[in-house]
Design a protein around this motif. Structure first.
Motif, short mmCIF file in Angstrom:
data_model
loop_
_atom_site.label_atom_id
_atom_site.label_comp_id
_atom_site.label_asym_id
_atom_site.label_seq_id
_atom_site.Cartn_x
_atom_site.Cartn_y
_atom_site.Cartn_z
N THR A 1 -0.30 8.92 107.37
CA THR A 1 0.29 8.64 106.07
C THR A 1 1.28 9.74 105.70
O THR A 1 1.22 10.85 106.23
CB THR A 1 -0.79 8.57 104.98
OG1 THR A 1 -1.49 9.80 104.94
CG2 THR A 1 -1.76 7.43 105.23
N PHE A 2 2.20 9.40 104.81
CA PHE A 2 3.17 10.35 104.32
C PHE A 2 2.92 10.62 102.84
O PHE A 2 2.37 9.79 102.13
CB PHE A 2 4.59 9.80 104.48
CG PHE A 2 5.06 9.77 105.90
CD1 PHE A 2 5.63 10.88 106.47
CD2 PHE A 2 4.92 8.63 106.66
CE1 PHE A 2 6.06 10.86 107.78
CE2 PHE A 2 5.35 8.59 107.97
CZ PHE A 2 5.93 9.71 108.53
N GLU A 3 3.32 11.80 102.39
CA GLU A 3 3.28 12.14 100.98
C GLU A 3 4.56 12.90 100.63
O GLU A 3 5.19 13.48 101.50
CB GLU A 3 2.04 12.96 100.63
CG GLU A 3 2.01 14.32 101.27
CD GLU A 3 0.76 15.10 100.91
OE1 GLU A 3 0.10 14.76 99.91
OE2 GLU A 3 0.45 16.05 101.63
N ASN A 4 4.94 12.86 99.36
CA ASN A 4 6.13 13.59 98.92
C ASN A 4 5.81 15.07 98.75
O ASN A 4 4.81 15.43 98.14
CB ASN A 4 6.65 13.04 97.60
CG ASN A 4 7.51 11.82 97.80
OD1 ASN A 4 8.09 11.64 98.87
ND2 ASN A 4 7.59 11.00 96.80
N LYS A 5 6.67 15.90 99.31
CA LYS A 5 6.57 17.35 99.14
C LYS A 5 7.86 17.83 98.50
O LYS A 5 8.94 17.32 98.80
CB LYS A 5 6.38 18.05 100.49
CG LYS A 5 5.05 17.79 101.13
CD LYS A 5 3.98 18.54 100.38
CE LYS A 5 2.65 18.40 101.08
NZ LYS A 5 1.61 19.18 100.45
N GLY A 6 7.76 18.81 97.66
CA GLY A 6 8.94 19.34 96.98
C GLY A 6 9.56 20.49 97.76
O GLY A 6 8.88 21.37 98.24
N LEU A 7 10.89 20.46 97.87
CA LEU A 7 11.65 21.55 98.45
C LEU A 7 12.36 22.23 97.29
O LEU A 7 13.16 21.62 96.59
CB LEU A 7 12.66 21.00 99.46
CG LEU A 7 13.55 21.99 100.17
CD1 LEU A 7 12.72 22.91 101.05
CD2 LEU A 7 14.56 21.24 101.02
N PHE A 8 12.03 23.50 97.05
CA PHE A 8 12.55 24.22 95.89
C PHE A 8 13.57 25.26 96.32
O PHE A 8 13.33 26.03 97.25
CB PHE A 8 11.40 24.93 95.15
CG PHE A 8 10.37 24.00 94.63
CD1 PHE A 8 10.52 23.40 93.40
CD2 PHE A 8 9.25 23.68 95.38
CE1 PHE A 8 9.57 22.53 92.91
CE2 PHE A 8 8.30 22.80 94.91
CZ PHE A 8 8.45 22.21 93.67
N ALA A 9 14.72 25.27 95.67
CA ALA A 9 15.76 26.25 95.95
C ALA A 9 15.65 27.36 94.90
O ALA A 9 15.75 27.10 93.71
CB ALA A 9 17.14 25.60 95.88
N VAL A 10 15.42 28.57 95.38
CA VAL A 10 15.36 29.73 94.49
C VAL A 10 16.24 30.82 95.06
O VAL A 10 16.48 30.88 96.27
CB VAL A 10 13.90 30.25 94.33
CG1 VAL A 10 13.05 29.23 93.62
CG2 VAL A 10 13.30 30.62 95.66
N GLU A 11 16.73 31.66 94.22
CA GLU A 11 17.53 32.79 94.69
C GLU A 11 16.62 33.80 95.35
O GLU A 11 15.46 33.95 94.98
CB GLU A 11 18.27 33.42 93.52
CG GLU A 11 19.38 32.54 92.99
CD GLU A 11 20.26 33.29 92.02
OE1 GLU A 11 20.39 34.51 92.15
OE2 GLU A 11 20.81 32.62 91.13
N GLY A 12 17.18 34.50 96.32
CA GLY A 12 16.41 35.51 97.05
C GLY A 12 16.10 36.73 96.19
O GLY A 12 16.61 36.89 95.08
N VAL A 13 15.30 37.59 96.73
CA VAL A 13 14.94 38.82 96.05
C VAL A 13 16.20 39.66 95.86
O VAL A 13 16.97 39.84 96.78
CB VAL A 13 13.88 39.59 96.87
CG1 VAL A 13 13.57 40.93 96.21
CG2 VAL A 13 12.64 38.76 97.04
N GLY A 14 16.40 40.12 94.69
CA GLY A 14 17.57 40.94 94.40
C GLY A 14 18.80 40.12 94.06
O GLY A 14 19.86 40.66 93.87
N GLY A 15 18.65 38.76 94.00
CA GLY A 15 19.81 37.90 93.76
C GLY A 15 20.05 37.61 92.34
O GLY A 15 19.80 38.09 91.35
#
Length: 89
Positions: free
Chosen positions: A75-89
């Protein structure tokens, strides 16, 4: 970092266009990076289908009535891909 050079010093030296060009060249030269799907992140969250259950393998039997390959259900499920700025950004 070595010799008193900080991450901020390096980031200031690398321009935005150069970062993009460097990433494009690395993707083109790498078999691993070019094999994966590129996801445009217009928003900071992108939902992607991911495999929720692991398939399992079984041996084909040797008996007359047991020669079909057993299959597993997945089975498949939805997973979230989150874009965040890197450390120090």
């Amino acid at each position: 970092m070595a010799n008193g050079v900080t991450r901020a010093d390096i980031e200031a030296a690398i321009e935005e266009d150069y970062n993009y060009m460097l990433l494009e060249r690395a993707t083109a030269a790498s078999t691993a990076l070019s094999a994966f799907t590129k996801v445009d992140m217009g928003a900071k969250v992108q939902n992607l289908p991911a495999l929720a259950t692991r398939p399992n393998a079984k041996w084909v039997g040797e008996a007359e009535g047991d020669r079909t390959k057993p299959t597993s259900k997945f089975t498949f499920e939805n997973k979230g891909l989150f874009a965040v700025e890197g450390v120090g950004g």
